[in-house]
Scaffold this motif. Structure first.
Motif, PDB file in Angstrom:
ATOM      1  N   CYS A  35     -65.574 -18.285 -13.726  1.00 40.09           N
ATOM      2  CA  CYS A  35     -65.553 -16.915 -13.425  1.00 40.09           C
ATOM      3  C   CYS A  35     -65.623 -16.428 -12.460  1.00 40.09           C
ATOM      4  CB  CYS A  35     -65.587 -15.950 -14.671  1.00 40.09           C
ATOM      5  SG  CYS A  35     -64.849 -16.391 -16.130  1.00 40.09           S
ATOM      6  N   ARG A  38     -67.033 -10.872 -10.758  1.00 36.89           N
ATOM      7  CA  ARG A  38     -66.430  -9.612 -11.751  1.00 36.89           C
ATOM      8  C   ARG A  38     -65.053  -9.989 -13.266  1.00 36.89           C
ATOM      9  NH1 ARG A  38     -66.595  -3.885 -12.746  1.00 36.89           N
ATOM     10  NH2 ARG A  38     -65.114  -3.764 -13.808  1.00 36.89           N
ATOM     11  N   GLU A  39     -65.311 -11.038 -13.134  1.00 35.37           N
ATOM     12  CA  GLU A  39     -64.532 -11.524 -14.563  1.00 35.37           C
ATOM     13  C   GLU A  39     -65.894 -11.452 -15.217  1.00 35.37           C
ATOM     14  OE1 GLU A  39     -61.161 -13.782 -12.470  1.00 35.37           O
ATOM     15  OE2 GLU A  39     -62.601 -14.743 -12.874  1.00 35.37           O
ATOM     16  N   ASP A  42     -66.591  -7.914 -16.963  1.00 36.66           N
ATOM     17  CA  ASP A  42     -65.687  -7.706 -17.978  1.00 36.66           C
ATOM     18  C   ASP A  42     -65.624  -7.883 -19.402  1.00 36.66           C
ATOM     19  OD1 ASP A  42     -64.772  -5.882 -16.108  1.00 36.66           O
ATOM     20  OD2 ASP A  42     -62.987  -7.011 -15.292  1.00 36.66           O
TER      21      ASP A  42
END
Length: 95
Positions: A35, A38-39, A42
């Motif tokens: 990932c 940012r992923e 999140d």
């Protein structure tokens, strides 16, 4: 491009890969490889949203506490109370 739901063999392999990990450090390393930062942020936020909702906190309170949008809080709530049970399974093991 295929979506995860269209590639059940790939999703099964990913699920098995996650189960094969033995430590949080190994999990963190794999997640970092898979990932973007940012992923990962999140995903971590969604888990925190689920945890707060499971504690009975209000949507507004959860949104304020996590910075998650009302759409995200609503989506996580739907999953938390839905048939798949992923959030419930992991939260019962973490808390």
């Amino acid at each position: 491009m295929t979506h995860a739901g269209e590639n059940s063999d790939g999703l099964e392999r990913l699920a098995r890969a996650l189960c094969a990990l033995e430590t949080p450090d190994q999990a963190r390393a794999l997640l970092s490889d898979l990932c973007t930062p940012r992923e990962l942020a999140d995903l971590a936020q969604r888990l925190e949203v689920a945890s707060l909702l499971a504690q009975g906190r209000s949507y507004m309170d959860v949104s304020r506490a996590t910075g998650a949008s009302s759409t995200t809080v609503s989506r996580v709530s739907k999953c938390l109370n839905g048939p798949a049970g992923g959030y419930r399974a992991v939260l019962s093991r973490l808390d």
